[in-house]
Design a protein around this motif. Structure first.
Motif, mmCIF file in Angstrom:
data_model
loop_
_atom_site.group_PDB
_atom_site.id
_atom_site.type_symbol
_atom_site.label_atom_id
_atom_site.label_comp_id
_atom_site.label_asym_id
_atom_site.label_seq_id
_atom_site.Cartn_x
_atom_site.Cartn_y
_atom_site.Cartn_z
ATOM 1 N N ALA A 92 0.811 -1.215 0.000
ATOM 2 C CA ALA A 92 0.000 0.000 0.000
ATOM 3 C C ALA A 92 0.848 1.270 0.000
ATOM 4 C CB ALA A 92 -0.933 0.000 1.199
ATOM 5 N N ASP A 93 2.128 1.166 0.309
ATOM 6 C CA ASP A 93 2.984 2.342 0.389
ATOM 7 C C ASP A 93 3.382 2.913 -0.966
ATOM 8 O OD1 ASP A 93 4.921 1.038 3.175
ATOM 9 O OD2 ASP A 93 2.980 2.008 3.124
ATOM 10 N N LEU A 94 3.427 2.117 -1.999
ATOM 11 C CA LEU A 94 4.002 2.507 -3.273
ATOM 12 C C LEU A 94 2.998 3.291 -4.121
ATOM 13 C CD1 LEU A 94 6.432 2.182 -5.161
ATOM 14 C CD2 LEU A 94 5.459 0.005 -5.885
ATOM 15 N N LEU A 95 3.271 4.609 -4.353
ATOM 16 C CA LEU A 95 2.354 5.451 -5.116
ATOM 17 C C LEU A 95 2.831 5.767 -6.518
ATOM 18 C CD1 LEU A 95 1.128 8.005 -2.446
ATOM 19 C CD2 LEU A 95 0.048 5.897 -3.224
ATOM 20 N N ALA A 96 4.126 5.668 -6.775
ATOM 21 C CA ALA A 96 4.664 5.950 -8.114
ATOM 22 C C ALA A 96 6.004 5.257 -8.275
ATOM 23 C CB ALA A 96 4.832 7.449 -8.317
ATOM 24 N N LEU A 97 6.273 4.851 -9.488
ATOM 25 C CA LEU A 97 7.566 4.274 -9.848
ATOM 26 C C LEU A 97 8.195 5.136 -10.932
ATOM 27 C CD1 LEU A 97 6.705 0.487 -10.098
ATOM 28 C CD2 LEU A 97 8.303 1.521 -8.497
ATOM 29 N N ALA A 98 9.461 5.475 -10.788
ATOM 30 C CA ALA A 98 10.199 6.220 -11.803
ATOM 31 C C ALA A 98 11.384 5.356 -12.211
ATOM 32 C CB ALA A 98 10.673 7.556 -11.245
ATOM 33 N N MET A 99 11.389 4.960 -13.481
ATOM 34 C CA MET A 99 12.423 4.064 -13.979
ATOM 35 C C MET A 99 13.002 4.617 -15.284
ATOM 36 S SD MET A 99 10.063 0.710 -13.336
ATOM 37 C CE MET A 99 11.311 -0.569 -13.385
ATOM 38 N N GLU A 100 14.037 3.973 -15.774
ATOM 39 C CA GLU A 100 14.652 4.414 -17.024
ATOM 40 C C GLU A 100 13.652 4.355 -18.183
ATOM 41 O OE1 GLU A 100 18.588 3.537 -19.754
ATOM 42 O OE2 GLU A 100 17.911 1.974 -18.381
ATOM 43 N N ARG A 101 12.840 3.319 -18.234
ATOM 44 C CA ARG A 101 11.922 3.134 -19.370
ATOM 45 C C ARG A 101 10.607 3.902 -19.231
ATOM 46 N NH1 ARG A 101 10.648 -2.419 -16.942
ATOM 47 N NH2 ARG A 101 8.488 -2.140 -16.368
ATOM 48 N N GLY A 102 10.325 4.443 -18.045
ATOM 49 C CA GLY A 102 9.101 5.202 -17.845
ATOM 50 C C GLY A 102 8.717 5.300 -16.387
ATOM 51 N N ALA A 103 7.688 6.090 -16.129
ATOM 52 C CA ALA A 103 7.145 6.216 -14.777
ATOM 53 C C ALA A 103 5.747 5.626 -14.793
ATOM 54 C CB ALA A 103 7.103 7.675 -14.341
ATOM 55 N N PHE A 104 5.300 5.164 -13.614
ATOM 56 C CA PHE A 104 4.010 4.496 -13.517
ATOM 57 C C PHE A 104 3.268 4.990 -12.286
ATOM 58 C CE2 PHE A 104 7.094 1.912 -15.665
ATOM 59 C CZ PHE A 104 6.434 1.523 -16.818
ATOM 60 N N VAL A 105 1.995 5.339 -12.487
ATOM 61 C CA VAL A 105 1.106 5.733 -11.398
ATOM 62 C C VAL A 105 -0.221 5.009 -11.619
ATOM 63 C CG1 VAL A 105 2.157 7.995 -10.957
ATOM 64 C CG2 VAL A 105 0.308 7.803 -12.628
ATOM 65 N N LYS A 106 -0.980 4.858 -10.548
ATOM 66 C CA LYS A 106 -2.271 4.182 -10.647
ATOM 67 C C LYS A 106 -3.373 5.165 -10.254
ATOM 68 C CE LYS A 106 -4.535 -0.086 -9.086
ATOM 69 N NZ LYS A 106 -4.351 -1.265 -8.193
#
Length: 182
Positions: A92-106
């Motif tokens: 439940a803690d993870l709100l966004a991912l920022a990576m080399e290939r892109g970022a992801f939000v829900k």
């Protein structure tokens, strides 16, 4: 000559009327009209709430790998917050991912992928400070000098996350931790 006087009278009266506006007055009137149109078009932003990216989301969308996970302020102390999310803990803690290939939000149950902005500053582990998508742009600002080791391959940084709509208006903003690693 008597015939010309009645024809010239209307022109003489026009010449005595209001003076023509100066170029400065015309510009000021145009600026006021433009400002009125812009004010009428100023639509307030429709705020969004980011949802937690869960372990099933990570598996389904193949979101594991090196990068930075954004954790909202007050949640960074939970065991296994970023790295553990890939292992099924603290999902439940993870709100966004920022990576080399892109970022992801829900948002609204749907994962949104945002493309990295190659012109933006590079963050740790090949993440970028800015990502752009069809509906949103994400900005991740972290204090790199204040990073603290949090695991074998992770470092936590104080961070600020903003999501903006197509008009550049902030629709989500939060302070927290960017947990970066592999």
């Amino acid at each position: 000559m008597k015939r010309l006087v009645p024809l010239m009278l209307p022109f003489a009266l026009i010449a005595c009327g209001e003076p023509a506006p100066t170029a400065e007055e015309k510009r000021a009137a145009e600026d006021r009209a433009i400002a009125a149109v812009e004010a009428a078009q100023d639509v307030p932003p429709d705020p969004v709430e980011l949802e937690a990216i869960t372990y099933p989301d990570i598996e389904q969308h193949r979101l594991s790998g090196a990068g930075c996970a954004f954790l909202r302020e007050g949640e960074e102390g939970r065991e296994g917050a970023g790295e553990g999310a890939a292992a099924g803990e603290g999902e439940a803690d993870l709100l966004a991912l920022a990576m080399e290939r892109g970022a992801f939000v829900k948002i609204d149950g749907r994962i949104h992928r945002l493309a990295p902005d190659a012109g933006s500053p590079q963050l740790p582990v090949m993440a970028r400070a800015r990502y752009d998508g069809r509906e949103y742009a994400m900005l991740l600002d972290l204090a790199e000098r204040e990073g603290a080791r949090s695991g074998m391959e992770t470092t936590d940084y104080p961070a600020r996350l903003e999501l903006r709509n197509g008009r550049g208006q902030v629709v989500y903003g939060a302070s927290g931790i960017a947990q970066c690693g592999t």
